[in-house]
Motif scaffolding. Sequence first.
Motif, PDB file in Angstrom:
ATOM      1  N   LYS A   2     -17.082   3.261  19.414  1.00 31.15           N
ATOM      2  CA  LYS A   2     -16.498   3.691  20.681  1.00 31.15           C
ATOM      3  C   LYS A   2     -17.555   3.653  21.778  1.00 31.15           C
ATOM      4  O   LYS A   2     -18.744   3.871  21.546  1.00 31.15           O
ATOM      5  CB  LYS A   2     -15.958   5.105  20.551  1.00 31.15           C
ATOM      6  N   SER A   3     -17.095   3.430  22.991  1.00 27.46           N
ATOM      7  CA  SER A   3     -18.021   3.402  24.126  1.00 27.46           C
ATOM      8  C   SER A   3     -18.336   4.831  24.569  1.00 27.46           C
ATOM      9  O   SER A   3     -17.632   5.788  24.227  1.00 27.46           O
ATOM     10  CB  SER A   3     -17.416   2.621  25.282  1.00 27.46           C
ATOM     11  N   LEU A   4     -19.385   4.972  25.343  1.00 27.78           N
ATOM     12  CA  LEU A   4     -19.794   6.270  25.855  1.00 27.78           C
ATOM     13  C   LEU A   4     -18.688   6.885  26.714  1.00 27.78           C
ATOM     14  O   LEU A   4     -18.403   8.084  26.610  1.00 27.78           O
ATOM     15  CB  LEU A   4     -21.088   6.131  26.675  1.00 27.78           C
ATOM     16  N   GLN A   5     -18.038   6.075  27.537  1.00 27.39           N
ATOM     17  CA  GLN A   5     -16.971   6.561  28.407  1.00 27.39           C
ATOM     18  C   GLN A   5     -15.815   7.130  27.610  1.00 27.39           C
ATOM     19  O   GLN A   5     -15.271   8.192  27.935  1.00 27.39           O
ATOM     20  CB  GLN A   5     -16.467   5.416  29.318  1.00 27.39           C
ATOM     21  N   SER A   6     -15.424   6.450  26.532  1.00 28.35           N
ATOM     22  CA  SER A   6     -14.298   6.941  25.726  1.00 28.35           C
ATOM     23  C   SER A   6     -14.681   8.210  24.977  1.00 28.35           C
ATOM     24  O   SER A   6     -13.854   9.126  24.832  1.00 28.35           O
ATOM     25  CB  SER A   6     -13.818   5.863  24.758  1.00 28.35           C
ATOM     26  N   LEU A   7     -15.930   8.305  24.518  1.00 29.54           N
ATOM     27  CA  LEU A   7     -16.383   9.528  23.837  1.00 29.54           C
ATOM     28  C   LEU A   7     -16.407  10.715  24.802  1.00 29.54           C
ATOM     29  O   LEU A   7     -15.989  11.828  24.442  1.00 29.54           O
ATOM     30  CB  LEU A   7     -17.773   9.317  23.227  1.00 29.54           C
ATOM     31  N   LEU A   8     -16.871  10.480  26.022  1.00 31.39           N
ATOM     32  CA  LEU A   8     -16.884  11.551  27.023  1.00 31.39           C
ATOM     33  C   LEU A   8     -15.469  11.977  27.393  1.00 31.39           C
ATOM     34  O   LEU A   8     -15.199  13.169  27.598  1.00 31.39           O
ATOM     35  CB  LEU A   8     -17.656  11.102  28.265  1.00 31.39           C
ATOM     36  N   ALA A   9     -14.548  11.029  27.463  1.00 23.84           N
ATOM     37  CA  ALA A   9     -13.152  11.350  27.758  1.00 23.84           C
ATOM     38  C   ALA A   9     -12.552  12.177  26.634  1.00 23.84           C
ATOM     39  O   ALA A   9     -11.807  13.143  26.876  1.00 23.84           O
ATOM     40  CB  ALA A   9     -12.355  10.074  27.982  1.00 23.84           C
ATOM     41  N   GLU A  10     -12.853  11.808  25.384  1.00 24.88           N
ATOM     42  CA  GLU A  10     -12.368  12.588  24.237  1.00 24.88           C
ATOM     43  C   GLU A  10     -12.945  13.995  24.251  1.00 24.88           C
ATOM     44  O   GLU A  10     -12.239  14.969  23.962  1.00 24.88           O
ATOM     45  CB  GLU A  10     -12.757  11.894  22.928  1.00 24.88           C
ATOM     46  N   GLN A  11     -14.235  14.092  24.571  1.00 23.69           N
ATOM     47  CA  GLN A  11     -14.873  15.400  24.623  1.00 23.69           C
ATOM     48  C   GLN A  11     -14.212  16.273  25.686  1.00 23.69           C
ATOM     49  O   GLN A  11     -13.943  17.455  25.451  1.00 23.69           O
ATOM     50  CB  GLN A  11     -16.367  15.263  24.925  1.00 23.69           C
ATOM     51  N   GLN A  12     -13.932  15.710  26.835  1.00 21.92           N
ATOM     52  CA  GLN A  12     -13.290  16.447  27.914  1.00 21.92           C
ATOM     53  C   GLN A  12     -11.888  16.907  27.502  1.00 21.92           C
ATOM     54  O   GLN A  12     -11.487  18.043  27.750  1.00 21.92           O
ATOM     55  CB  GLN A  12     -13.230  15.590  29.173  1.00 21.92           C
ATOM     56  N   ALA A  13     -11.156  16.025  26.826  1.00 21.54           N
ATOM     57  CA  ALA A  13      -9.812  16.382  26.360  1.00 21.54           C
ATOM     58  C   ALA A  13      -9.888  17.492  25.312  1.00 21.54           C
ATOM     59  O   ALA A  13      -9.071  18.430  25.328  1.00 21.54           O
ATOM     60  CB  ALA A  13      -9.112  15.150  25.797  1.00 21.54           C
ATOM     61  N   LEU A  14     -10.863  17.394  24.393  1.00 19.70           N
ATOM     62  CA  LEU A  14     -11.020  18.430  23.370  1.00 19.70           C
ATOM     63  C   LEU A  14     -11.422  19.768  23.993  1.00 19.70           C
ATOM     64  O   LEU A  14     -10.906  20.818  23.590  1.00 19.70           O
ATOM     65  CB  LEU A  14     -12.066  18.002  22.338  1.00 19.70           C
ATOM     66  N   ASP A  15     -12.315  19.745  24.976  1.00 25.26           N
ATOM     67  CA  ASP A  15     -12.719  20.980  25.654  1.00 25.26           C
ATOM     68  C   ASP A  15     -11.524  21.635  26.335  1.00 25.26           C
ATOM     69  O   ASP A  15     -11.368  22.856  26.289  1.00 25.26           O
ATOM     70  CB  ASP A  15     -13.828  20.694  26.677  1.00 25.26           C
ATOM     71  N   ALA A  16     -10.688  20.846  26.963  1.00 23.75           N
ATOM     72  CA  ALA A  16      -9.504  21.384  27.627  1.00 23.75           C
ATOM     73  C   ALA A  16      -8.545  21.985  26.602  1.00 23.75           C
ATOM     74  O   ALA A  16      -7.971  23.067  26.823  1.00 23.75           O
ATOM     75  CB  ALA A  16      -8.810  20.294  28.435  1.00 23.75           C
ATOM     76  N   GLU A  17      -8.349  21.305  25.480  1.00 23.95           N
ATOM     77  CA  GLU A  17      -7.454  21.809  24.426  1.00 23.95           C
ATOM     78  C   GLU A  17      -8.017  23.094  23.820  1.00 23.95           C
ATOM     79  O   GLU A  17      -7.273  24.044  23.551  1.00 23.95           O
ATOM     80  CB  GLU A  17      -7.253  20.751  23.339  1.00 23.95           C
ATOM     81  N   ILE A  18      -9.325  23.147  23.613  1.00 25.84           N
ATOM     82  CA  ILE A  18      -9.963  24.362  23.082  1.00 25.84           C
ATOM     83  C   ILE A  18      -9.736  25.527  24.040  1.00 25.84           C
ATOM     84  O   ILE A  18      -9.395  26.637  23.620  1.00 25.84           O
ATOM     85  CB  ILE A  18     -11.467  24.122  22.835  1.00 25.84           C
ATOM     86  N   ALA A  19      -9.898  25.293  25.334  1.00 24.21           N
ATOM     87  CA  ALA A  19      -9.696  26.346  26.334  1.00 24.21           C
ATOM     88  C   ALA A  19      -8.252  26.839  26.327  1.00 24.21           C
ATOM     89  O   ALA A  19      -8.002  28.053  26.398  1.00 24.21           O
ATOM     90  CB  ALA A  19     -10.084  25.833  27.716  1.00 24.21           C
ATOM     91  N   ARG A  20      -7.295  25.915  26.219  1.00 22.80           N
ATOM     92  CA  ARG A  20      -5.874  26.308  26.169  1.00 22.80           C
ATOM     93  C   ARG A  20      -5.586  27.139  24.929  1.00 22.80           C
ATOM     94  O   ARG A  20      -4.911  28.166  24.997  1.00 22.80           O
ATOM     95  CB  ARG A  20      -4.980  25.063  26.190  1.00 22.80           C
ATOM     96  N   GLN A  21      -6.075  26.679  23.777  1.00 18.29           N
ATOM     97  CA  GLN A  21      -5.830  27.399  22.524  1.00 18.29           C
ATOM     98  C   GLN A  21      -6.477  28.786  22.548  1.00 18.29           C
ATOM     99  O   GLN A  21      -5.894  29.764  22.077  1.00 18.29           O
ATOM    100  CB  GLN A  21      -6.362  26.593  21.332  1.00 18.29           C
ATOM    101  N   LYS A  22      -7.668  28.863  23.102  1.00 18.90           N
ATOM    102  CA  LYS A  22      -8.374  30.133  23.171  1.00 18.90           C
ATOM    103  C   LYS A  22      -7.625  31.112  24.073  1.00 18.90           C
ATOM    104  O   LYS A  22      -7.472  32.292  23.746  1.00 18.90           O
ATOM    105  CB  LYS A  22      -9.783  29.893  23.715  1.00 18.90           C
ATOM    106  N   LYS A  23      -7.128  30.625  25.205  1.00 16.33           N
ATOM    107  CA  LYS A  23      -6.371  31.464  26.129  1.00 16.33           C
ATOM    108  C   LYS A  23      -5.088  31.964  25.478  1.00 16.33           C
ATOM    109  O   LYS A  23      -4.722  33.139  25.611  1.00 16.33           O
ATOM    110  CB  LYS A  23      -6.057  30.673  27.404  1.00 16.33           C
ATOM    111  N   HIS A  24      -4.406  31.080  24.741  1.00 20.56           N
ATOM    112  CA  HIS A  24      -3.168  31.445  24.052  1.00 20.56           C
ATOM    113  C   HIS A  24      -3.445  32.494  22.976  1.00 20.56           C
ATOM    114  O   HIS A  24      -2.719  33.495  22.865  1.00 20.56           O
ATOM    115  CB  HIS A  24      -2.520  30.200  23.445  1.00 20.56           C
ATOM    116  N   ALA A  25      -4.492  32.291  22.176  1.00 18.07           N
ATOM    117  CA  ALA A  25      -4.827  33.238  21.116  1.00 18.07           C
ATOM    118  C   ALA A  25      -5.213  34.594  21.702  1.00 18.07           C
ATOM    119  O   ALA A  25      -4.844  35.644  21.166  1.00 18.07           O
ATOM    120  CB  ALA A  25      -5.960  32.685  20.253  1.00 18.07           C
ATOM    121  N   ALA A  26      -5.936  34.579  22.823  1.00 18.30           N
ATOM    122  CA  ALA A  26      -6.340  35.831  23.454  1.00 18.30           C
ATOM    123  C   ALA A  26      -5.139  36.601  23.972  1.00 18.30           C
ATOM    124  O   ALA A  26      -5.055  37.829  23.825  1.00 18.30           O
ATOM    125  CB  ALA A  26      -7.323  35.554  24.589  1.00 18.30           C
TER     126      ALA A  26
END
Length: 117
Positions: A2-26
């Motif tokens: 994978k290219s650096l751009q696609s890895l950074l995009a995946e990381q950003q998407a995962l960070d956003a999903e983690i934040a949503r899940q954390k907010k929901h669990a809280a």
Amino acid sequence: MKSLQSLLAEQQALDAEIARQKKHAASEALAQIHTMISEFGFTAQQVFPWRPAAKKVTAKYRHPQTGATWTGRGKPPAWIAGKDRDQFLVEKPVIEVPQQGPFLAEMAAAAARREQR
């Protein structure tokens, strides 16, 4: 690979999903806590027990021979009981602070005078 751009995009998407899940669990956890508090009638002290900070009291009396001290609170120790307490008083030195500049009120008055000009 994978290219650096696609890895950074995946990381950003995962960070956003983690934040949503954390907010929901809280929010679910908080709702459950509110339910239990109202169900059992807990008070804030029971849920979050705390003690006020103990106040350190300085010694007011000192035994001249032993150096033992007493704050003047509670039961007097044997070395001072029934005696004139004035002879055991801890004398605090008078500290004279040299005036290093104008007081705050004087500074404020001077600033106000400058603004009026």
